[in-house]
Write an enzyme that holds these catalytic residues in place. Structure first.
Site: not given
Ligand SMILES: *Cc1c(COP(=O)(O)O)cnc(C)c1O
Length: 404
Positions: A97, A119, A386
């Protein structure tokens, strides 16, 4: 233009539509605010000075490039394709993020804006936003449903510690939807001195483009790392899909590499009925929600339906318009992984590689664990890791103890 810049330019669009998806379905009073952001973004997106500044903060503050790591023990235990992990979990603040909020905060600074609003549902985007606002000394207001502030008390404290004001929204169901409404109301009134930071590749134009571009650093790096580390492009890219920002960031720079297959993993939750999952593409239908057209989970009244996922960050009834288009045009395949499968992958990756993945990312890992054994040993899968799972340890502890 460098190669990297030209790949970004190639992907950008100006009409806000991806096939029939996307657009700007908002009240008239919001259009000037959105068009203002779009115009300012178009000014900076290919500006070498802006890109150099972004590059500087991504390197020295976020810690990029993130490694592309060969998960050898996991791959060998599965007996099939090689699994590589794109280590977004190693970024400052522990997830992808930050790539997006860093880009957007630099855009806001270019626009001369000193007040940021956002938000947040689970709190992760709120924490990322508060982080970059602290970095640049900007005024930061985070709207959050009152219910969510209770569920995510620790994240509320993190945001406050970082200097943000957290506004608990008390209208309606007191969750994300109401928080979005409040943030948009604020934006419509204050857009001349306020920037609205959106956290995923969703929402009305220009946000899906902006977020995709800033997250594309993931795929741009992964592509170069593939060529360098194993001398060719990967066969599969796998990423979890909530709103879709980490997935589109990985996929988009490979769009024209048609030999590379894209797999988006949606949260299958506990079952296939409305209220049991958050798999917008797999179980949803084309609809207009939150200002744009996409695949969405709708209830019988034509409202966004209830959703459920063990991973708070995937718990959203819609999905980015570009993913909706990738699905409709068959450029990508979208599959589901259940809560139980994700929990299992959370433990397997921890034990096989010493890497505790976020529950969101565990969905992508779980699907890679199913796919790898069906492929040959010379094939390569890249999984977008992610985020890291430290934030989820307490929740998983409770879930596992409940089962025993
Ligand atoms: C917020 C988040 C997601 C999901 O958000 P996307 O916009 O689909 O990438 C996925 N993995 C993590 C670790 C997150 O914090």
């Amino acid at each position: 233009m460098s190669k990297v810049e030209s790949r970004r330019a190639e992907m950008s669009r100006v009409d806000g539509f991806f096939g029939e998806f996307g657009g700007q379905f908002v009240p008239e009073e919001l259009k000037p605010a959105l068009n203002h952001v779009a115009a300012e973004y178009l000014k900076v997106k290919d500006d070498p000075e802006f890109l150099a500044e972004l590059q500087y903060y991504l390197k020295d503050y976020v810690g990029r490039p993130s490694p592309l790591y060969y998960a050898e023990r996991l791959s060998k235990s599965l007996g099939g394709a090689k699994i590589y992990l794109k280590r977004e979990d190693l970024n400052h603040t522990g997830a992808h993020k930050i790539n997006n909020v860093m880009g957007q905060v630099l855009l806001a600074r270019r626009m001369g804006i000193k007040r940021i609003i956002a938000e947040t549902g689970a709190g992760q985007h709120g924490v990322a936003t508060a982080t970059v606002c602290a970095l640049f000394g900007l005024d930061c207001t985070i709207y959050m449903g009152e219910e969510d502030t209770k569920r995510q008390a620790l994240n509320v404290f993190r945001m406050q510690l970082l200097g943000a004001e957290v506004v608990a929204v008390k209208t309606g169901a007191k969750t994300l939807k109401e928080a979005v409404d409040m943030a948009l109301e604020d934006l419509a009134k204050n857009y001349r001195n306020t920037y609205y930071m959106l956290g995923s590749a969703v929402g009305p134009y220009p946000y899906p483009d902006i977020v995709r571009d800033f997250q594309s650093v993931i795929g741009i790096e992964a592509r170069a790392q593939s060529l360098e580390q194993f001398g060719r492009l990967p066969d599969y890219l796998i990423a979890c899909v909530g709103g879709g920002s980490n997935a589109i960031g990985l996929f988009a720079p490979f769009y024209h590499d048609t030999s590379v297959k894209f797999i988006g993993v949606e949260p299958g939750g506990k079952g296939c009925h409305v209220g049991e999952h958050a798999a917008s593409i797999t179980y949803g239908m084309p609809a207009i929600i939150h200002g744009f057209k996409c695949f969405a989970i709708m209830d019988e009244n034509g409202e966004p339906g209830l959703t459920s996922s063990v991973a708070a960050g995937l718990d959203y009834p819609g999905v980015g318009p570009e993913h909706s288009f990738y699905h409709a045009s068959k450029r990508a395949e979208y599959v589901t992984v259940t809560d139980i499968e994700a929990l299992k992958a959370f433990q397997v990756l921890s034990q096989m590689e010493g890497i505790i993945p976020a529950l969101e990312s565990s969905h992508a890992v779980a699907y890679a664990m199913k796919l790898a054994p069906t492929l040959a040993e010379d094939q390569v899968i890249i999984v977008n890791l992610s985020g890291r799972g430290d934030k989820d340890a307490a929740q998983v502890f409770e879930l596992l103890n409940k089962d025993n």
